[in-house]
Design a protein around this motif. Sequence first.
Motif, PDB file in Angstrom:
ATOM      1  N   THR A  78      57.390  53.795   5.569  1.00 54.45           N
ATOM      2  CA  THR A  78      56.288  52.840   5.756  1.00 54.45           C
ATOM      3  C   THR A  78      56.737  51.419   5.440  1.00 54.45           C
ATOM      4  OG1 THR A  78      54.678  54.534   5.154  1.00 54.45           O
ATOM      5  CG2 THR A  78      53.943  52.252   5.060  1.00 54.45           C
ATOM      6  N   VAL A 111      56.844  48.318   8.152  1.00 50.37           N
ATOM      7  CA  VAL A 111      56.070  47.089   7.949  1.00 50.37           C
ATOM      8  C   VAL A 111      56.977  45.866   7.957  1.00 50.37           C
ATOM      9  CG1 VAL A 111      54.660  45.816   6.284  1.00 50.37           C
ATOM     10  CG2 VAL A 111      54.193  48.226   6.710  1.00 50.37           C
ATOM     11  N   ASN A 153      58.135  45.090  11.491  1.00 50.80           N
ATOM     12  CA  ASN A 153      57.067  44.715  12.437  1.00 50.80           C
ATOM     13  C   ASN A 153      55.938  44.011  11.686  1.00 50.80           C
ATOM     14  OD1 ASN A 153      57.969  46.472  14.968  1.00 50.80           O
ATOM     15  ND2 ASN A 153      58.094  47.775  13.163  1.00 50.80           N
ATOM     16  N   TYR A 154      56.311  43.026  10.881  1.00 43.61           N
ATOM     17  CA  TYR A 154      55.330  42.411   9.987  1.00 43.61           C
ATOM     18  C   TYR A 154      54.177  41.762  10.743  1.00 43.61           C
ATOM     19  CZ  TYR A 154      53.138  39.618   6.388  1.00 43.61           C
ATOM     20  OH  TYR A 154      52.214  39.071   5.543  1.00 43.61           O
ATOM     21  N   GLU A 187      52.922  42.395  13.661  1.00 39.81           N
ATOM     22  CA  GLU A 187      52.041  43.396  14.273  1.00 39.81           C
ATOM     23  C   GLU A 187      51.226  44.143  13.221  1.00 39.81           C
ATOM     24  OE1 GLU A 187      52.367  47.385  17.105  1.00 39.81           O
ATOM     25  OE2 GLU A 187      54.156  46.204  16.628  1.00 39.81           O
ATOM     26  N   LEU A 188      51.822  44.388  12.042  1.00 37.37           N
ATOM     27  CA  LEU A 188      51.182  45.202  11.013  1.00 37.37           C
ATOM     28  C   LEU A 188      50.622  44.377   9.864  1.00 37.37           C
ATOM     29  CD1 LEU A 188      53.785  48.126  10.835  1.00 37.37           C
ATOM     30  CD2 LEU A 188      51.632  48.062  12.090  1.00 37.37           C
ATOM     31  N   SER A 189      50.506  43.075  10.037  1.00 37.13           N
ATOM     32  CA  SER A 189      49.926  42.245   8.987  1.00 37.13           C
ATOM     33  C   SER A 189      48.439  42.564   8.856  1.00 37.13           C
ATOM     34  CB  SER A 189      50.103  40.762   9.310  1.00 37.13           C
ATOM     35  OG  SER A 189      49.343  40.413  10.457  1.00 37.13           O
ATOM     36  N   ASN A 212      46.130  40.948  11.562  1.00 38.10           N
ATOM     37  CA  ASN A 212      46.291  41.495  12.912  1.00 38.10           C
ATOM     38  C   ASN A 212      45.730  42.917  13.012  1.00 38.10           C
ATOM     39  OD1 ASN A 212      47.473  39.192  13.910  1.00 38.10           O
ATOM     40  ND2 ASN A 212      49.570  39.890  13.549  1.00 38.10           N
ATOM     41  N   LEU A 213      45.917  43.704  11.962  1.00 40.73           N
ATOM     42  CA  LEU A 213      45.346  45.054  11.951  1.00 40.73           C
ATOM     43  C   LEU A 213      43.822  44.995  11.991  1.00 40.73           C
ATOM     44  CD1 LEU A 213      47.614  46.894   9.343  1.00 40.73           C
ATOM     45  CD2 LEU A 213      47.519  47.297  11.804  1.00 40.73           C
ATOM     46  N   GLU A 271      42.737  44.131  15.461  1.00 40.97           N
ATOM     47  CA  GLU A 271      42.891  45.301  16.321  1.00 40.97           C
ATOM     48  C   GLU A 271      41.748  46.280  16.117  1.00 40.97           C
ATOM     49  OE1 GLU A 271      44.694  47.577  19.255  1.00 40.97           O
ATOM     50  OE2 GLU A 271      45.194  45.544  18.567  1.00 40.97           O
TER      51      GLU A 271
END
Length: 262
Positions: free
Chosen positions: A10, A14, A17-18, A20-22, A25-26, A29
Motif C-alpha cells: 500500500t 501510494v 501514484n500520489y 491519483e491516490l491523494s 482526488n480520492l 472520485e
Amino acid sequence: EAEAKGKTATETAVQNNYEELSPRNLLNEASSLLQSYEENSPSLHNIFSGHHLLVSALDVIFSINADDPGELDDSQIQNLITVLKAIIERPIMLFQGGPTYHIMNNCTIITAHFLNKLYSEGINFESAKALFEEVLDIYNGARMVLNSHRTKLPPQLRCVEIPRPNLTANSKNREPVFDFGKTPLGSCRTWQSRVLPESISPDVVKRVRVRAKSSSEDTKSSASSSTNEYERYRSELEREFDVDDKALLLVLSRIITPSTRK
C-alpha cells in the motif's frame, strides 16, 4: 531497494501514484461515482445519503487551514452547518460503516474553533451576533448527539469529548468560548492536532497532551478490567450450562410436570 523492501504494498502504491491516490482526488472520485449512480438510478438517492454526508464532511475538513481552523469563508460555514444538521436530524447515521462518528466529531471541533474566532473578533453587529447564535445552536445540538453516541462506544473508539460552551467568557480579556486547555483528549495525535492547532499556546498543548496520555493509560486499564470481567462472566455461564443429559432431563421434567397435572 532496501527502503522498498521495508514498505508495504500500500505504501509503495501510494508513493508511486500520489497524485491519483491523494485524499482530495480520492474524495473527488467518490463524489463523481455517487453522482453517476444517482443519474442512472434517481430512486437510490436516499440509499446513498450516508455516503453524501461523508463526502460533504470530508470536503469541509480538507478545505480548512489546519493552522487556523477557525478561519472559514461563507461557503465552508454553510457546508459545516449542513453536515451537522444532518446528524442532528438523523443520529442513526452515526452507526453506519466507516469512521462517520470520528469525522462528525472533527467537524464539530472545527465549529468550536470558528465560534471562538468569531467571538474574539466581537459580535457587536447584528449580523455577527445572529450568525454566532445560529451556529452555536447547531453546535449544541451536534454536541448532545455526539456525546450521547460516545457513551455507547468502547473506550478505545471514543473521540475527543465535545466541550460545553462558556457563555460568560469575556472577549475583551481574550477568554475563549471553548477552552481546549480543559478538554479531555483521546490518545490519537491526529485528533489532538485538530483540537490543538498551531495557533494555540505551546504550554496549553503540552499540558493537555500530558493529561491525554494519563487518560489513555486509564482507558487501557479500564478496557483490561472489562475484558477480565467478561471472561469471568463467560466462565460462570459455561459452568452453569456444562451439565450432563440426566440433569437436563430432570430440569425438563420439572417444567413439564406442573402443566401435565393441570
